[in-house]
Scaffold this motif. Sequence first.
Motif, PDB file in Angstrom:
ATOM      1  N   ILE A  72      43.671  44.381  75.736  1.00 14.74           N
ATOM      2  CA  ILE A  72      45.301  43.813  76.466  1.00 14.74           C
ATOM      3  C   ILE A  72      45.506  44.177  74.931  1.00 14.74           C
ATOM      4  CG2 ILE A  72      44.929  41.750  75.036  1.00 14.74           C
ATOM      5  CD1 ILE A  72      46.471  41.166  78.191  1.00 14.74           C
ATOM      6  N   GLY A  73      46.939  44.472  75.177  1.00 10.63           N
ATOM      7  CA  GLY A  73      48.292  45.130  74.091  1.00 10.63           C
ATOM      8  C   GLY A  73      47.202  46.159  73.182  1.00 10.63           C
ATOM      9  N   GLY A  74      47.554  46.420  72.347  1.00 11.10           N
ATOM     10  CA  GLY A  74      46.713  47.160  71.292  1.00 11.10           C
ATOM     11  C   GLY A  74      45.327  48.494  71.823  1.00 11.10           C
ATOM     12  N   SER A  75      44.761  46.833  72.487  1.00 10.85           N
ATOM     13  CA  SER A  75      43.676  47.450  72.362  1.00 10.85           C
ATOM     14  C   SER A  75      43.575  48.167  74.356  1.00 10.85           C
ATOM     15  CB  SER A  75      42.807  46.240  72.409  1.00 10.85           C
ATOM     16  OG  SER A  75      42.587  46.655  71.266  1.00 10.85           O
TER      17      SER A  75
ATOM     18  N   THR B 265      40.344  37.653  71.603  1.00  8.30           N
ATOM     19  CA  THR B 265      41.958  37.586  72.160  1.00  8.30           C
ATOM     20  C   THR B 265      41.730  37.132  73.889  1.00  8.30           C
ATOM     21  OG1 THR B 265      42.980  39.226  70.924  1.00  8.30           O
ATOM     22  CG2 THR B 265      43.738  39.196  72.974  1.00  8.30           C
TER      23      THR B 265
ATOM     24  N   VAL C 260      53.197  36.320  68.513  1.00  6.93           N
ATOM     25  CA  VAL C 260      52.885  36.230  69.167  1.00  6.93           C
ATOM     26  C   VAL C 260      52.023  35.458  69.758  1.00  6.93           C
ATOM     27  CG1 VAL C 260      52.646  38.660  69.865  1.00  6.93           C
ATOM     28  CG2 VAL C 260      50.688  37.625  68.803  1.00  6.93           C
TER      29      VAL C 260
ATOM     30  N   LYS D 246      50.473  31.181  72.394  1.00  6.02           N
ATOM     31  CA  LYS D 246      48.462  31.074  72.287  1.00  6.02           C
ATOM     32  C   LYS D 246      47.871  29.509  72.290  1.00  6.02           C
ATOM     33  CE  LYS D 246      47.429  35.827  70.642  1.00  6.02           C
ATOM     34  NZ  LYS D 246      47.122  36.589  69.297  1.00  6.02           N
TER      35      LYS D 246
ATOM     36  N   GLY E  22      46.499  47.053  65.213  1.00  6.31           N
ATOM     37  CA  GLY E  22      46.440  47.190  66.737  1.00  6.31           C
ATOM     38  C   GLY E  22      47.471  48.274  67.552  1.00  6.31           C
ATOM     39  N   ARG E  23      48.523  47.900  67.596  1.00  6.28           N
ATOM     40  CA  ARG E  23      49.249  49.317  68.427  1.00  6.28           C
ATOM     41  C   ARG E  23      49.224  50.169  67.801  1.00  6.28           C
ATOM     42  NH1 ARG E  23      52.253  44.909  66.014  1.00  6.28           N
ATOM     43  NH2 ARG E  23      53.644  44.861  64.591  1.00  6.28           N
TER      44      ARG E  23
ATOM     45  N   GLN F  89      52.816  40.429  63.471  1.00  8.50           N
ATOM     46  CA  GLN F  89      53.335  40.471  64.994  1.00  8.50           C
ATOM     47  C   GLN F  89      53.162  38.303  65.169  1.00  8.50           C
ATOM     48  OE1 GLN F  89      50.677  43.184  64.571  1.00  8.50           O
ATOM     49  NE2 GLN F  89      49.346  41.178  64.458  1.00  8.50           N
TER      50      GLN F  89
ATOM     51  N   GLU G 289      57.143  44.569  69.486  1.00  2.82           N
ATOM     52  CA  GLU G 289      56.058  44.067  68.818  1.00  2.82           C
ATOM     53  C   GLU G 289      56.646  43.888  66.846  1.00  2.82           C
ATOM     54  OE1 GLU G 289      51.782  43.762  68.761  1.00  2.82           O
ATOM     55  OE2 GLU G 289      51.828  42.259  70.220  1.00  2.82           O
TER      56      GLU G 289
ATOM     57  N   SER H 118      38.968  44.990  71.382  1.00  3.62           N
ATOM     58  CA  SER H 118      39.381  43.861  70.494  1.00  3.62           C
ATOM     59  C   SER H 118      39.129  44.237  69.471  1.00  3.62           C
ATOM     60  CB  SER H 118      39.099  42.687  71.292  1.00  3.62           C
ATOM     61  OG  SER H 118      39.894  41.796  70.604  1.00  3.62           O
ATOM     62  N   LYS H 119      40.456  44.455  69.176  1.00  2.00           N
ATOM     63  CA  LYS H 119      39.888  44.490  66.741  1.00  2.00           C
ATOM     64  C   LYS H 119      39.780  43.241  66.458  1.00  2.00           C
ATOM     65  CE  LYS H 119      43.346  44.908  62.903  1.00  2.00           C
ATOM     66  NZ  LYS H 119      44.107  44.925  62.283  1.00  2.00           N
ATOM     67  N   THR H 120      40.477  42.375  67.198  1.00  2.00           N
ATOM     68  CA  THR H 120      39.030  41.539  66.781  1.00  2.00           C
ATOM     69  C   THR H 120      38.478  40.146  67.705  1.00  2.00           C
ATOM     70  OG1 THR H 120      41.077  39.849  68.421  1.00  2.00           O
ATOM     71  CG2 THR H 120      41.808  40.118  66.005  1.00  2.00           C
TER      72      THR H 120
ATOM     73  N   GLN I 281      55.300  47.456  73.330  1.00  2.00           N
ATOM     74  CA  GLN I 281      54.873  47.499  72.575  1.00  2.00           C
ATOM     75  C   GLN I 281      54.744  47.827  71.497  1.00  2.00           C
ATOM     76  OE1 GLN I 281      50.539  47.405  72.027  1.00  2.00           O
ATOM     77  NE2 GLN I 281      50.042  45.662  70.964  1.00  2.00           N
TER      78      GLN I 281
HETATM   79  O1  F6P Z   1      48.706  39.678  70.545  1.00  2.00           O
HETATM   80  C1  F6P Z   1      49.031  40.848  70.409  1.00  2.00           C
HETATM   81  C2  F6P Z   1      48.465  41.004  70.264  1.00  2.00           C
HETATM   82  O2  F6P Z   1      47.398  40.808  68.549  1.00  2.00           O
HETATM   83  C3  F6P Z   1      48.512  42.695  69.924  1.00  2.00           C
HETATM   84  O3  F6P Z   1      49.504  42.451  68.355  1.00  2.00           O
HETATM   85  C4  F6P Z   1      47.349  43.332  69.611  1.00  2.00           C
HETATM   86  O4  F6P Z   1      47.150  44.665  70.085  1.00  2.00           O
HETATM   87  C5  F6P Z   1      46.337  42.603  70.719  1.00  2.00           C
HETATM   88  O5  F6P Z   1      46.941  41.472  70.641  1.00  2.00           O
HETATM   89  C6  F6P Z   1      44.892  42.941  71.475  1.00  2.00           C
HETATM   90  O6  F6P Z   1      44.102  42.176  69.800  1.00  2.00           O
HETATM   91  P1  F6P Z   1      43.007  42.436  70.105  1.00  2.00           P
HETATM   92  O7  F6P Z   1      42.286  44.127  69.702  1.00  2.00           O
HETATM   93  O8  F6P Z   1      42.354  41.917  68.861  1.00  2.00           O
HETATM   94  O9  F6P Z   1      42.214  41.819  70.694  1.00  2.00           O
END
Ligand code: F6P
Length: 520
Positions: free
Chosen positions: A152-155, A210, A485, A489, A263-264, A482, A349, A205-207, A345
């Motif tokens: 989602i988002g940048g991913s 999410t 956001v 959450k 992410g973006r 960011q 963002e 997902s970077k993190t 975004q």
């Molecule tokens: O909620 C916003 C965000 O943190 C964006 O900046 C990011 O692109 C997106 O969520 C997805 O994050 P992740 O790649 O860590 O799942």
Amino acid sequence: MAWADRPRCDQLPAWGQLRALSQSLKTGYDVRAALADDPGRVPRFSQQAPEVFADLSKNWIDAGIENALFDLAEQAGMPAHRDAMFAGERINNTEQRAVLHTLLRAPAGTPQATPDLDAALAEVHATLDAMLAYAERVRADGQITDIVNIGIGGSDLGPQMVVRALDAYAAPERRLHFVSNVDGHELDAVLRRLKPESSLFLIASKTFTTAETMANARSALAWFQREGGSDVARHFAALSSNVEAARAFGITNIFGFWDWVGGRYSLWSAIGLPIAIAIGAERFRELLAGAHAMDRHFREAPLQANLPARLGLLDVWYRNFLGFTSRSIAPYHSALARLPAYLQQLEMESNGKRVDRRGGALPYGTSPVLWGEPGTNGQHAYFQMLHQGTDVVPVEFIAVREATHSLPGHQSALLANALAQAQALMQGKPDAGGHRDFPGNRPSSFLLLQQLTPRSLGALVALQEHRVFTSGSVWGINSFDQWGVELGKVLAKDIEPRLASGDASGLDASTAGLLQRLRG
Ligand code: F6P
């Protein structure tokens, strides 16, 4: 003086000059007259940058204003800030991170500012090579017909936008699906058409924390096992900088990236794997090369001939001196349908911030609202408001000269409409009177690509990244965090169990009332 030590932009001499210039311009500037009176206007406000030609001459701007904007950028330290980004300084100060998406598109072995960056670039290419080799294996695997990107988002927005944009380069027998929303209807609609043995799930997902992505990943895995799939290693891969969490999820095929990729700004990293599967390794490298050409342009061209800087400064001019609060994106190419969402975004963002990098409240506006749809569709929806509404909304036309189809007549009709809309916005029809009166004098920019190729798209996206950098830099904000956001959450986590339990204690009356209705 370093960027971070500069005074706020509204305290700089050029800001005062621009304010004065805007006063005289507000009383009767007419872009039609400006074009008619000055044969040098079109060349002065046109520019060929790598892969992208821009005609900015229909904007409310003149040489004096643009020169004052260049002074503003210099006084705000934007060029030094840009150089600090490329040099790997931790310009994302609230997260203490470098901002190095540009390194992802630097050719292997390009000398960097520090030995650390040289090492990082070597790692970038080792990961890229592995990711592209995997993409080629997937492309050669006749059994895999459906690739599902879960992120989602940048991913999601970047890879989805690019895969759609470059559809002409993709093999029709392979389908790419993008699932982002926690709304199960989205995943369900995809899964209903899949079989485990012909599916590949990319958990992006970077993190790797999410909530939406994790919920979709868990449901996809449960579906896979329920439907008789057994080889998770073959049918799941992870794109993440949190390798541990991806492993803990049970995925062994992991393509990593680094905390200095926002992410973006991540479609150039392992997050671009669906793109590479769609168009192939060689074309993915062309996408990177197009972006790199724009990086060099942004880094090396003087401000006067620096297209991302000129666009970003025009954005500052419109937002802070003319009071325009939005920009409409009008891509005249249906494959660019997701570009407005992607740019939302990227810009909102990045620059939707109300405090400066030190946390001090800002007395001036920052990110405009971005919105849009492909032309000619938008013409039959909201262009009415652009032509005759009470607000002036600058429009950014993005056109592509050559089509990849051979259907007769369509491309010239499309391009004629793009030109005609820009012309109509500017010229208007002021003598008709009443309901048929078009005030005209409405500003627009016109970006033009020769063809929509991986290379030109890479350049176009990098152009947009750097224009967002430019305005954010002048505004003195951190464009790379960011925090906005987070609150939603946290509250969603609090509310979710209340939907089951009905516990409304401590909630405001409106939320409590809605909670009860949703339960009922
Ligand atoms: O909620 C916003 C965000 O943190 C964006 O900046 C990011 O692109 C997106 O969520 C997805 O994050 P992740 O790649 O860590 O799942």
